[in-house]
Design a protein around this motif. Structure first.
Motif, PDB file in Angstrom:
ATOM      1  N   ALA A 197       0.848  -1.199   0.000  1.00 36.81           N
ATOM      2  CA  ALA A 197       0.000   0.000   0.000  1.00 36.81           C
ATOM      3  C   ALA A 197       0.886   1.253   0.000  1.00 36.81           C
ATOM      4  CB  ALA A 197      -0.928  -0.007   1.211  1.00 36.81           C
ATOM      5  N   LEU A 198       1.915   1.239   0.832  1.00 40.29           N
ATOM      6  CA  LEU A 198       2.818   2.398   0.879  1.00 40.29           C
ATOM      7  C   LEU A 198       3.496   2.607  -0.469  1.00 40.29           C
ATOM      8  CD1 LEU A 198       4.370   1.897   4.432  1.00 40.29           C
ATOM      9  CD2 LEU A 198       2.906   3.802   3.737  1.00 40.29           C
ATOM     10  N   GLU A 199       3.908   1.516  -1.098  1.00 42.44           N
ATOM     11  CA  GLU A 199       4.541   1.636  -2.417  1.00 42.44           C
ATOM     12  C   GLU A 199       3.588   2.271  -3.425  1.00 42.44           C
ATOM     13  OE1 GLU A 199       7.756  -2.042  -2.306  1.00 42.44           O
ATOM     14  OE2 GLU A 199       5.789  -2.396  -3.179  1.00 42.44           O
ATOM     15  N   LEU A 200       2.290   2.056  -3.195  1.00 49.57           N
ATOM     16  CA  LEU A 200       1.290   2.654  -4.093  1.00 49.57           C
ATOM     17  C   LEU A 200       0.850   4.037  -3.607  1.00 49.57           C
ATOM     18  CD1 LEU A 200      -0.845  -0.487  -4.945  1.00 49.57           C
ATOM     19  CD2 LEU A 200       0.331   0.991  -6.587  1.00 49.57           C
ATOM     20  N   GLY A 201       1.540   4.553  -2.618  1.00 49.04           N
ATOM     21  CA  GLY A 201       1.261   5.916  -2.160  1.00 49.04           C
ATOM     22  C   GLY A 201       0.070   6.024  -1.218  1.00 49.04           C
ATOM     23  N   ILE A 202      -0.396   4.911  -0.683  1.00 50.98           N
ATOM     24  CA  ILE A 202      -1.514   4.957   0.271  1.00 50.98           C
ATOM     25  C   ILE A 202      -0.910   5.082   1.675  1.00 50.98           C
ATOM     26  CG2 ILE A 202      -3.628   3.830   1.078  1.00 50.98           C
ATOM     27  CD1 ILE A 202      -3.494   2.098  -1.508  1.00 50.98           C
ATOM     28  N   PRO A 203      -1.168   6.202   2.355  1.00 53.49           N
ATOM     29  CA  PRO A 203      -0.449   6.455   3.625  1.00 53.49           C
ATOM     30  C   PRO A 203      -1.033   5.681   4.811  1.00 53.49           C
ATOM     31  CG  PRO A 203      -1.914   8.284   3.126  1.00 53.49           C
ATOM     32  CD  PRO A 203      -2.072   7.303   1.999  1.00 53.49           C
ATOM     33  N   VAL A 204      -0.962   4.344   4.763  1.00 54.59           N
ATOM     34  CA  VAL A 204      -1.557   3.527   5.825  1.00 54.59           C
ATOM     35  C   VAL A 204      -0.799   3.726   7.133  1.00 54.59           C
ATOM     36  CG1 VAL A 204      -2.610   1.792   4.349  1.00 54.59           C
ATOM     37  CG2 VAL A 204      -0.234   1.537   4.997  1.00 54.59           C
ATOM     38  N   LYS A 205      -1.554   3.832   8.204  1.00 54.82           N
ATOM     39  CA  LYS A 205      -0.932   4.195   9.476  1.00 54.82           C
ATOM     40  C   LYS A 205      -1.290   3.237  10.608  1.00 54.82           C
ATOM     41  CE  LYS A 205      -0.426   8.177  12.567  1.00 54.82           C
ATOM     42  NZ  LYS A 205       1.038   8.390  12.530  1.00 54.82           N
TER      43      LYS A 205
END
Ligand SMILES: NC(=O)CC[C@H](N)C(=O)O
Length: 729
Positions: free
Chosen positions: A273-281
């Protein structure tokens, strides 16, 4: 004996967490690796082209063909370095999912060979033959023209070998056939209206963004167990299954240690998800067993919606790698919590002000109250519509229990904010604004702690709760496209802000000073929208009665709730904000009713199949064994004694017969009811028939199946039970 069930249970029990290849870089370094973000635009585009594209992204400026060609060329270069061979327009049709049709870059080179090409024309607009998507009669299959057009405000990204271009999907005649097009219009409407209102407080504001932070709840079920449940496979929820003796009573799963196999899934998902720019926290165990949650940092609303859609498809993919299936259905299991996707919504300016957060000065607080009260007014005026925006055949199962809000929209403000609004309501405008000091004005607005977030109490039964610097629209379902709720909410707020400005300007024209004009209108609104405020227990019977007295929309039938899209107020609101026309609304409702019918229809067919092929045969087989035993008892014992000793078995034999008869009769009746309903021509009427007659039958039949599950020999039962589905991980 049922072999499949025991095999899958055994395998699931032995499943081990997958080894995850964790990147050697830090998350901040691989964040957006597969996104053509500003950094890459800067690198791959000539400076003037970059500037034009940034203008299109930030301000919606148009891009001409020449610029588009250069953007496409840069994108292609970047993508090819990642090994990409295909591209696709990625859009969000009215199916709740996403759609993509991949085309290779290759073209004839005219010399018998191939070259790889990607022009601005292909980037900007395409005409996919997407005639099979639901369109509610806007397009006939024989004139299926619809086109997809690039949305530069959401960056393109790479999945596997494909360059994905977020697009809107529109009919040739201009009507939206997707979620993105009306969402962009709603966001533009709220931007325009909010900027105007912001100018009362700060003339420097040029843009207001709507923000969205969604919280995605989901269940994970072992893939083998899932495969052995045709109902999960085909409908996403269990249509039968007796509650396990232990479920969520002890609340020991919530925030508990994350099971190792699940933790591996989460890590893998988050990296991708992070690689796809989704800022999962955030990640954690949710309340129900095998239920989990993932939440990103909030983002601009359109991007947040795209990211949620992308994340849901990523979840499905990654879960499979880990031997799981992800359930995004709002209520996969009866008797335990369902899954929501709480939409945290707020507005913020380009000057860095969060409009739903209190400020330091009285004037800042007046601005805060202005936006909060206008939001409440919008929610009040369109409470029925907002409910329609989150309603679906699947979410209907979730609402009203297990920490999901009821099907009556109200807003929880908490003590602090309620006190402020009450004070404003009770005081006169003169009391609130007095002349004084060197600023020439004093506002008597009680101090609001800046850090309300930590101070607001929570109410899990509230559909629309204020949580310190934003509103949490808790009624949104886990499977839904957030855009549906965000279109309705942002459009309603836009309409309301326009109305507010008109009223304030009217008073100012009559000579009223600006601040007291604002306060006067706000005070009027506080009184008017009072019925929407409710801080109590949303599940209580008293609230249902009270809500009806207050005139809030209390309809619970899903097909009837969809009518709220077509009331004169809703049509006026959508048309005046330029978000949707009556024709589009009508078409979308056709799709909603049709989808509702089909979902119940599929469930009814699956249940019929389960009954005839799994449940009744197994119950009968067990019954035959008992009958055999009763016979044999007679050969071992004297007649009287045999009768006494077999009394229990006789009772079970009878019970099985009673349940099986009920089930078979009602499945037949359900088939007949479907035949009748299927003949109804109007999609609305058909959906109503499915809701009123067929959906309740599913529940009645289920009751008897679940009773049989308790009686029949466990070794013979073919379908994985709740305890297996919910506790093996
Ligand atoms: N802890 C929670 O907030 C539970 C929320 C609940 N799962 C819902 O359906 O919305």
């Amino acid at each position: 004996m049922s072999e499949l069930r025991f095999n899958v249970v055994e395998k699931a029990f032995r499943a081990k967490p997958l080894e995850i290849a964790v990147p050697s870089e830090r998350p901040a370094e691989y964040f957006g690796k597969y996104v053509f973000n500003r950094e890459k635009m800067f690198k791959y585009l000539p400076a003037p082209v970059y500037a034009r594209l940034a203008d299109a992204m930030d301000n919606g400026a148009a891009l001409d063909r020449e610029v588009a060609d250069q953007v496409a060329e840069g994108m292609k270069r970047w993508a090819m370095e990642l090994g990409v061979t295909h591209y696709t327009h990625w859009f969000q049709p009215l199916t709740e999912g996403t759609a993509e049709k991949h085309d290779a870059f290759i073209e004839h080179d005219g010399k018998g060979g191939m070259l790889e090409e990607f022009s601005g024309k292909l980037l900007v607009q395409q005409e996919p033959d997407a005639s099979s998507f639901p369109n509610g009669g806007i397009r006939n299959t024989f004139e299926a023209r619809g086109y997809s057009a690039w949305d530069p405000s959401s960056p393109v990204f790479v999945v596997d070998d494909t360059l994905c271009i977020p697009t809107v999907f529109i009919a040739y005649t201009g009507e939206s056939l997707d979620y993105k097009a009306p969402l962009l219009k709603a966001l533009s409407a709220v931007n325009k209206a909010a900027v105007e209102v912001c100018h009362y407080f700060d003339p420097e504001v040029k843009k207001v963004m709507a923000y969205l932070g969604w919280e995605q709840e989901y269940f994970l079920v072992d893939a083998g167990l899932y495969a052995a449940r045709p109902d999960l496979l085909l409908t996403g929820r269990t249509l039968m299954g007796h509650e396990a003796s232990k479920n969520q009573q002890l609340e020991d799963h919530y925030f508990g240690a994350i099971p190792t196999r699940v933790a591996a899934f989460m890590k893998d998902l988050e990296i991708q998800a992070l690689e796809l720019g989704i800022p999962v926290k955030t990640r954690h165990n949710e309340v129900a067993p095998n239920q989990f949650e993932l939440a990103p940092i909030f983002e601009e609303c359109n991007l947040a919606v795209d990211h949620n859609m992308l994340l849901m498809s990523l979840m499905r993919k990654v879960a499979r790698t880990h031997g799981f299936r992800v359930l995004l259905h709002e209520k996969p299991f009866k008797g335990v919590n369902g899954s929501g996707k709480h939409n945290n919504w707020s507005l913020g300016t380009d000057t860095g002000v969060l409009l739903m957060a209190p400020g330091k000065t009285a004037e800042e607080n007046l601005r805060f109250i202005t936006f909060v009260v206008n939001t409440l007014m919008a929610v009040y005026r369109h409470n029925g519509l907002l409910k329609a925006s989150i309603m679906s055949a699947t979410n209907a199962h979730r609402l009203g229990a297990n920490e999901a809000p009821p099907a009556i929209i109200s807003s929880f403000l908490g003590k602090q904010l309620s006190k402020v609004l009450d004070h404003m309501e009770e005081s006169s405008t003169d009391e609130l604004v007095s002349l004084g000091g060197k600023h020439g004005m004093k506002l008597d607005i009680p101090q609001i702690p800046e850090l309300l977030i930590d101070n607001t109490d929570r109410n899990r039964t509230s559909p629309f709760a204020f949580t310190g610097n934003r509103f949490e629209f808790r009624a949104v379902g886990s499977e839904a496209n957030c855009a549906s709720a965000m279109i309705a909410l942002n459009a309603a707020v836009a309409e309301q802000l326009v109305e507010f400005k008109k009223e304030v300007d009217g008073l100012v024209e009559k000579g009223e000073p600006k601040i007291s004009a604002i306060i006067q209108v706000i005070r009027k609104y506080i009184k008017e929208c009072k019925p929407i405020r409710f801080d109590g227990n949303g599940y209580s019977e008293e609230w249902k009665a009270e809500a009806a007295r207050r005139g809030l929309d209390c309809e619970t039938s899903c097909p009837l709730i969809f009518d709220r899209y077509l009331t004169p107020e809703s049509i006026r609101m959508f048309e005046s904000t330029g978000v949707m026309t009556q024709k589009e609304l009508e078409a979308r409702n056709e799709v909603k009713w049709e989808t509702y019918t089909k979902k119940i229809q599929i469930e009814a067919r699956v249940l019929g199949d389960l009954v005839m092929n799994h449940i009744v045969p197994v119950a009968t087989e067990y019954q035959t064994k008992l009958i055999d035993n009763v016979y044999k008892m007679k050969s071992v014992f004297a007649e009287e004694e045999a009768r006494t000793l077999s009394a229990e078995n006789m009772a079970i034999i009878r019970k099985i017969a009673e349940h099986a008869t009920y089930i078979k009769e009602h499945v037949d009746a359900m088939v007949e009811a479907r035949k009748v309903a299927n003949k109804i021509a109007s999609e609305r009427e058909k959906a109503i028939a499915y809701h009123d007659t067929i959906a309740p039958m599913l529940e009645e039949i289920r009751y008897h199946i679940d009773k049989l599950e308790l009686i029949v020999d466990d070794r013979m039962w073919t379908l994985p039970k709740y305890r297996e589905l919910l506790f093996i991980r």
